[in-house]
Design an enzyme around this catalytic site. Structure first.
Site, PDB file in Angstrom:
ATOM      1  N   GLU A 280     -59.035 -30.175  -2.233  1.00 53.65           N
ATOM      2  CA  GLU A 280     -58.116 -29.055  -2.348  1.00 53.65           C
ATOM      3  C   GLU A 280     -57.713 -28.810  -3.798  1.00 53.65           C
ATOM      4  O   GLU A 280     -57.679 -29.730  -4.614  1.00 53.65           O
ATOM      5  CB  GLU A 280     -56.861 -29.342  -1.505  1.00 53.65           C
ATOM      6  CG  GLU A 280     -57.234 -29.587  -0.063  1.00 53.65           C
ATOM      7  CD  GLU A 280     -56.061 -29.907   0.843  1.00 53.65           C
ATOM      8  OE1 GLU A 280     -56.312 -30.088   2.037  1.00 53.65           O
ATOM      9  OE2 GLU A 280     -54.909 -29.980   0.372  1.00 53.65           O
TER      10      GLU A 280
ATOM     11  N   CYS B 167     -46.908 -31.301  -4.391  1.00 53.36           N
ATOM     12  CA  CYS B 167     -47.266 -32.683  -4.684  1.00 53.36           C
ATOM     13  C   CYS B 167     -47.204 -33.548  -3.441  1.00 53.36           C
ATOM     14  O   CYS B 167     -46.218 -33.527  -2.712  1.00 53.36           O
ATOM     15  CB  CYS B 167     -46.285 -33.295  -5.680  1.00 53.36           C
ATOM     16  SG  CYS B 167     -46.333 -32.537  -7.269  1.00 53.36           S
TER      17      CYS B 167
HETATM   18  N1  SAH Z   1     -53.086 -40.286  -8.445  1.00 55.38           N
HETATM   19  C1  SAH Z   1     -52.533 -39.542  -9.539  1.00 55.38           C
HETATM   20  C2  SAH Z   1     -52.697 -38.056  -9.339  1.00 55.38           C
HETATM   21  C3  SAH Z   1     -51.898 -37.479  -8.218  1.00 55.38           C
HETATM   22  S1  SAH Z   1     -50.647 -36.576  -8.971  1.00 55.38           S
HETATM   23  C4  SAH Z   1     -51.092 -39.948  -9.739  1.00 55.38           C
HETATM   24  O1  SAH Z   1     -50.575 -40.685  -8.920  1.00 55.38           O
HETATM   25  O2  SAH Z   1     -50.498 -39.567 -10.751  1.00 55.38           O
HETATM   26  C5  SAH Z   1     -49.611 -36.248  -7.729  1.00 55.38           C
HETATM   27  C6  SAH Z   1     -48.177 -36.413  -8.099  1.00 55.38           C
HETATM   28  O3  SAH Z   1     -47.448 -36.109  -6.938  1.00 55.38           O
HETATM   29  C7  SAH Z   1     -47.838 -37.833  -8.496  1.00 55.38           C
HETATM   30  O4  SAH Z   1     -46.874 -37.845  -9.532  1.00 55.38           O
HETATM   31  C8  SAH Z   1     -47.222 -38.375  -7.223  1.00 55.38           C
HETATM   32  O5  SAH Z   1     -46.308 -39.400  -7.496  1.00 55.38           O
HETATM   33  C9  SAH Z   1     -46.563 -37.163  -6.658  1.00 55.38           C
HETATM   34  N2  SAH Z   1     -46.400 -37.227  -5.212  1.00 55.38           N
HETATM   35  C10 SAH Z   1     -47.181 -37.878  -4.338  1.00 55.38           C
HETATM   36  N3  SAH Z   1     -46.703 -37.748  -3.096  1.00 55.38           N
HETATM   37  C11 SAH Z   1     -45.600 -36.983  -3.176  1.00 55.38           C
HETATM   38  C12 SAH Z   1     -44.672 -36.496  -2.234  1.00 55.38           C
HETATM   39  N4  SAH Z   1     -44.793 -36.773  -0.948  1.00 55.38           N
HETATM   40  N5  SAH Z   1     -43.671 -35.723  -2.671  1.00 55.38           N
HETATM   41  C13 SAH Z   1     -43.555 -35.426  -3.969  1.00 55.38           C
HETATM   42  N6  SAH Z   1     -44.396 -35.854  -4.915  1.00 55.38           N
HETATM   43  C14 SAH Z   1     -45.402 -36.641  -4.535  1.00 55.38           C
END
Ligand code: SAH
Length: 361
Positions: free
Chosen positions: A107, A347
């Site tokens: 996505e 996110c």
């Molecule tokens: N794996 C990488 C790239 C993903 S970025 C990383 O962890 O940085 C995605 C971002 O969204 C990350 O900062 C993660 O912490 C955040 N994220 C993941 N799940 C989420 C959720 N349920 N609600 C809000 N942010 C979230």
């Protein structure tokens, strides 16, 4: 020469790789730049667009699937004409492996905010990390995306939306630093002056904290922005919500982050998912302030977007209180909000079902 083993894919190749390919094909060197511009600047979808190529060469390339496509299976836009939109792609065909695999999907999200047009892209199909708040972590891991499938997300969204992309964030599905080579290669192609020429400071790579890759990124002095998903400030508790912390613990992660900011004389971005009852109490705040003061950084707060583990999103008042305390401590802090939430595109929501999404097929 025998061209049977050549990788003809023109997408996702650097200029020098294209030069090699055309040399193997007995073609003049300038074909490489022409092909690079057709693919990465004009965003060509087929060899028919390569008007400067002789017909015989176009045919040879076409026979060898030199312009593979990655179809959009679903689109789902938020209300309003200039809105955030989530795209689901089929990535079943990987010509690099030369065979059709079972359909996988990934996505990407087109995010509109004021004067920015940001594309949030995926680097892997699924993810191996298992962060307990993230929906992508519940998916089976299906593999790394090759560079061409990473840049193609940006290109297809640009074609469909008909606007210039201003920013690219590697914050979709997957852990970019578990697919280091192809991610960096894709970022360089997006940044290339003969391509979309997106400024390096407008390209952000986000990692959950894969320390060896952070060190490599620092050593190589990559010009792109680096973001780290901190998500907890207590070394004893971070591992409870992020498995990756067990391998790469917070104290070592902060050492790598500091080394980056010093070597590059540049700020790092910390992302912090706000989860009431998990990482927002006074002690967590105190520790986060300490971290924020010890690393040259900017903090992006993200309200929790999922209901995994029975956790809930902070109220506006809770989020403002948390942000206010960090601001009062003199830190640079933003609340990133949740663009795309209505289409399960915010996110942590990638992989969640399309909410009312219309199929394009
Ligand atoms: N794996 C990488 C790239 C993903 S970025 C990383 O962890 O940085 C995605 C971002 O969204 C990350 O900062 C993660 O912490 C955040 N994220 C993941 N799940 C989420 C959720 N349920 N609600 C809000 N942010 C979230």
């Amino acid at each position: 020469m025998n061209t049977a083993e050549l990788d003809f894919n023109l997408k996702g190749k650097s200029l020098s790789e294209l030069e090699q390919l055309f040399a193997e094909l007995g073609q003049p060197k300038f074909r490489a730049k022409q092909a690079f511009r057709r693919v990465n600047l004009h965003l060509a979808t087929s060899l028919d667009d390569f008007s400067e190529f002789p017909k015989s060469l176009r045919e040879e390339l076409a026979e060898n699937n030199a312009m593979p496509t990655m179809p959009v299976r679903h689109r789902s836009a938020e209300a309003g004409s200039h809105s955030t939109e989530k795209f689901v792609f089929d990535v079943g065909l990987d010509p690099r492996r030369g065979k059709t695999e079972s359909a996988k999907s990934i996505e990407a999200v087109w995010i509109v905010s004021e004067n920015r047009r940001t594309v949030c892209i995926s680097s892997q199909a699924g993810c191996t990390l298992n962060c307990s708040f993230c929906a992508t972590g519940t998916l089976q891991f299906l593999g790394n995306l090759p560079a061409w499938q990473i840049v193609e997300q940006v290109y297809e969204l640009t074609r469909v939306r008909g606007e210039r992309v201003s920013n690219v964030v590697f914050m979709g599905m997957g852990e970019p630093f578990h697919n280091y080579e192809d991610v960096i290669k894709a970022a360089r192609i997006l940044h290339h002056p003969e391509g979309l020429n997106i400024g390096a400071r407008h390209i952000t790579i986000s990692t959950a904290g894969v320390i060896p890759s952070i060190e490599r990124f620092t050593t190589n002095r990559e010009p792109f922005n680096l973001a780290i998903s901190l998500n907890h400030s207590d070394p004893a508790a971070r591992g409870e919500i992020m498995d990756v912390d067990k391998k790469y613990p917070l104290d070592k992660l902060l050492i790598a982050a500091r080394a980056y900011t010093r070597a590059m004389e540049r700020r790092i971005t910390f992302e912090y998912v706000m989860i009431p009852g998990v990482n927002m109490n006074d002690e967590h705040l105190r520790r986060l302030i300490k971290i924020g003061r010890s690393v040259r950084c900017k903090i992006n707060l993200i309200p929790l977007n999922t209901t995994l583990q029975g956790w809930r999103r902070p109220s506006l008042a809770e989020a403002q209180k948390f942000q206010g305390a960090l601001l009062d401590a003199g830190l640079t802090v933003f609340n990133r909000g949740s663009p795309g939430k209505d289409v399960n595109g915010a996110c942590g929501m990638l992989a969640l079902e399309m909410a009312g999404g219309a199929s394009t097929g």
